[in-house]
Every structure is written in structure tokens, then in C-alpha cells.
Design a protein around this motif. Structure first.
Motif, PDB file in Angstrom:
ATOM      1  N   ARG A   1       1.779   6.605  -6.926  1.00  0.00           N
ATOM      2  CA  ARG A   1       0.770   7.323  -7.335  1.00  0.00           C
ATOM      3  C   ARG A   1       0.956   9.055  -7.130  1.00  0.00           C
ATOM      4  O   ARG A   1       0.996   9.836  -7.973  1.00  0.00           O
ATOM      5  N   ARG A   2       1.513   9.061  -5.938  1.00  0.00           N
ATOM      6  CA  ARG A   2       1.944  10.527  -5.700  1.00  0.00           C
ATOM      7  C   ARG A   2       2.780  11.192  -6.506  1.00  0.00           C
ATOM      8  O   ARG A   2       2.566  12.427  -6.671  1.00  0.00           O
TER       9      ARG A   2
ATOM     10  N   GLN B   1       0.840  -1.191  -0.231  1.00  0.00           N
ATOM     11  CA  GLN B   1      -0.167  -0.097  -0.115  1.00  0.00           C
ATOM     12  C   GLN B   1       0.867   1.332   0.191  1.00  0.00           C
ATOM     13  O   GLN B   1       0.600   2.259  -0.644  1.00  0.00           O
TER      14      GLN B   1
ATOM     15  N   ARG C   1      -7.888  -0.734  -6.552  1.00  0.00           N
ATOM     16  CA  ARG C   1      -7.798  -1.733  -5.669  1.00  0.00           C
ATOM     17  C   ARG C   1      -8.731  -2.822  -5.413  1.00  0.00           C
ATOM     18  O   ARG C   1      -9.739  -2.751  -5.702  1.00  0.00           O
TER      19      ARG C   1
ATOM     20  N   THR D   1      -5.091   4.046  -8.955  1.00  0.00           N
ATOM     21  CA  THR D   1      -4.715   2.719  -8.203  1.00  0.00           C
ATOM     22  C   THR D   1      -6.212   1.999  -8.333  1.00  0.00           C
ATOM     23  O   THR D   1      -7.150   2.913  -8.011  1.00  0.00           O
TER      24      THR D   1
ATOM     25  N   ARG E   1       1.052   4.012  -2.995  1.00  0.00           N
ATOM     26  CA  ARG E   1       0.836   5.201  -2.717  1.00  0.00           C
ATOM     27  C   ARG E   1       1.647   6.453  -3.257  1.00  0.00           C
ATOM     28  O   ARG E   1       1.653   7.449  -3.614  1.00  0.00           O
ATOM     29  N   ASN E   2       3.159   5.871  -2.843  1.00  0.00           N
ATOM     30  CA  ASN E   2       4.095   6.686  -3.153  1.00  0.00           C
ATOM     31  C   ASN E   2       4.376   6.910  -4.676  1.00  0.00           C
ATOM     32  O   ASN E   2       4.664   8.220  -5.341  1.00  0.00           O
TER      33      ASN E   2
END
Ligand code: NAD
Length: 293
Positions: free
Chosen positions: A55-56, A48, A69, A67, A52-53
């Protein structure tokens, strides 16, 4: 005693992003926003964070990073259906399957279902084959990032002995292909050690470059290397401690004991990790560029 140079992946990644900006501007002027679809199945905490990193980073650069999920009760066929949709979705030039997948889902089948020209992680057998044949399309992000670090800091590979510890399809194996390739960033003599190698130190002590990608915290120690060795620490291991988070990140190399012996080392964090993300962005931009060329 050698003074050990710190090889900052953050610094190299920042140079990569600067270099990519003109390509991104050109694509944007053609009304194309490079897009990545990341598929995350299950609730593995480290996965996760990684997704997240990634996508950021895409969002920070004005790129599309979305993302998808799925719960860990998803079936293989659910995952394959999603990938089939993403294969046909023109918004996404790259598709990433975050590994590991939950038990019961065959990673090989899932990776094979990604359209090879959207396989920005370079894990599809077609892309691995192209890499092995010396004509790569997408190079897996972590080993690609490692070569960039070596290039950035003018660390010669030609004629050197590189010892890679770990033989995964994600890091060790493609790294061995790249370092032994007949080209400017290769031409090394490569030894691959793994869990069945007796006495790894026997090999690492003979290395000019050690690449540790085994996923065992601090396993590579100072007495396993010779003076002047370049060390690339790929490992990202969560080691429990008393901090608020309950863990700290540790590499596969015992940093303290190799310091002043190694000529250069990548830190954890801030070494290979940022380069993996930078190469994912680069591969996705390249995938989008192929669309307009
Ligand atoms: P993996 O578990 O798929 O493979 C590990 C490899 O190490 C195997 O080939 C195994 O044979 C070998 N190995 C395991 N124990 C060993 C031992 N005691 N001695 C010698 N060899 C041993 O792991 P992976 O996906 O290649 O990842 C390795 C490490 O790198 C992990 O810590 C992972 O989190 C990290 N990683 C970091 C990045 C990054 O961006 N920095 C990217 C990918 C993986």
C-alpha cells in the motif's frame, strides 16, 4: 573462487518505477488513477507487513492502494461478498488477496472469484492457463520479478539448466513455466525439486541457475552448488533472535557458505522482495491501461 555479484532487486525495482512513470502520467492525464484493492483476512503478522509495504508503495507513486481488512472469524461467504463488490468497483483495476487465508476459507474458491481481468497477482486459473499456453495476461509477480532481475543483469537463461526448489502456485510452478517457455526470457532446461525429491543436492549441483523458493531458512548450502552458479533466493523466513524485534529475516539460502562460489546471488532482504512489489505495480498499471485502450 569466484567473486559473487550481488543482484540488487532494489536497483532493478527502481528502474521499473522509472519506466512506469510515463504510463502513469498518460493515465493520469486521462483522469485514471491505477488502483489496487488488497484484501487482508485475519491477523497474520507477516501478511500485515506485506500488505502495508504494498500500500505504501502505491501511495508513494500517487496511485490508489486501499486495504480491506477482515477479521479471522470472517466466513468464506463474507470474503466472496467483498470480492464481488470489488470486482464491480471501477476505482480498482487490480485486486489482491493476501495469502495465506485463515483455516476454513478455501483459497481456491476465493482466488477463482476475482475477476480475471483484475487478477494482478495472476493466480486465477484462467490467467494460469494463459501463462501455460504461452499467451500470458497477468504473470504472477514474484516469478515475473525474478526474470526481470536476470534480464537486468544480463544473465542468460537460454540453454541453461535452471533448478527450482519449490513447486507452489505462487512461485515455483509459474517460474518453471516461464523459464521453459519458448521465448527470449525462457528457453532454459528446467528441473523442479520439492519436498518429495530425494537428494536435492544431486540436482542443484548440476544447475547453472538455482531458484530457492521453499520457505526453509538457509537450507541451500555451499556444498549443494557448483562454482559459478547464479542463485535466486526467494525465501523470506522469520528466524528468532535476541534483537528488539525478536527475529531476523533469512532467505532459503545459507548466504555465507555460497559466497565466493556462486557467481551471483540475490540478497534477503533487498533481492526478490522489492521486485514482487514492483511487478504488482506494473501489473496494476497494465490493467488500468487495458481499460483505456
Ligand atoms: P509454499 O510453502 O507454498 O511452497 C513451498 C514449496 O517448497 C513446496 O512446493 C514444497 O514442496 C517445497 N519444499 C518445502 N520443504 C522442502 C524441502 N525441505 N526440500 C525441498 N522442497 C521443499 O511456499 P511459497 O509461497 O512458494 O514461498 C516459498 C518461500 O518464498 C517462503 O519463504 C515465502 O515467504 C517466500 N516468498 C517470498 C516472496 C518474495 O517476494 N520474496 C514471494 C512469495 C514467497
Amino acid at each position: 573462487m569466484t567473486e559473487t555479484k550481488i543482484l540488487s532487486g532494489k536497483e532493478v525495482a527502481s528502474a521499473v518505477y522509472d519506466d512506469l512513470s510515463s504510463s502513469i502520467d498518460r493515465l493520469t492525464s486521462e483522469k485514471i488513477t491505477p488502483g489496487l484493492a488488497a484484501v487482508l483476512v485475519g491477523d497474520d503478522p507477516a501478511s500485515q507487513v506485506y500488505v502495508r509495504n504494498k500500500r505504501r508503495r502505491f501511495e508513494n507513486m500517487g496511485l490508489l492502494g486501499e486495504t480491506f481488512r477482515m477479521g479471522d472469524d470472517s466466513s468464506e461467504s463474507d470474503v466472496l461478498t467483498l470480492i464481488n463488490d470489488l470486482n464491480g468497483d471501477d476505482r480498482f483495476h487490480g485486486i489482491l488477496i493476501q495469502l495465506p487465508l485463515p483455516k476454513g476459507i478455501d483459497s481456491d474458491s476465493v482466488l477463482r472469484s476475482v475477476r480475471p481481468d483484475k487478477d494482478v497477482d495472476g493466480f486465477h486459473p484462467e490467467n494460469i492457463g494463459l501463462l501455460a499456453a504461452g499467451n500470458p495476461r497477468f504473470i504472477p509477480c514474484t516469478p515475473k520479478g525474478i526474470l526481470r532481475i536476470l534480464q537486468f543483469y544480463n544473465i542468460e537463461t537460454s540453454g541453461k539448466h535452471a533448478v527450482i526448489v519449490g513447486r507452489s502456485n505462487i512461485v515455483g510452478r509459474p517460474m518453471a513455466l516461464m523459464l521453459s517457455a519458448k521465448n527470449d526470457t525462457g528457453n532454459a532446461t528446467v528441473t523442479v525439486c520439492h519436498s518429495r525429491t530425494p537428494d536435492i543436492a544431486n540436482y542443484t549441483r548440476q544447475a547453472d541457475i538455482v531458484i530457492a523458493a521453499l520457505g526453509m531458512p538457509s537450507l541451500i548450502k555451499g556444498d549443494m552448488i557448483s562454482d559459478g552458479t547464479v542463485i535466486i533466493d526467494v525465501g523470506i523466513n522469520r528466524v528468532e533472535d535476541n534483537s528488539e524485534k525478536g527475529y531476523k529475516l533469512s532467505g532459503d539460502v545459507d548466504y555465507e557458505s555460497v559466497m565466493d562460489k556462486a557467481s551471483a546471488i540475490t540478497p534477503v532482504p533487498g533481492g526478490v522482495g522489492p521486485m514482487t512489489i514492483a511487478m504488482l505495480v506494473e501489473n496494476t498499471v497494465e490493467a488500468a491501461e487495458r481499460l483505456i485502450s
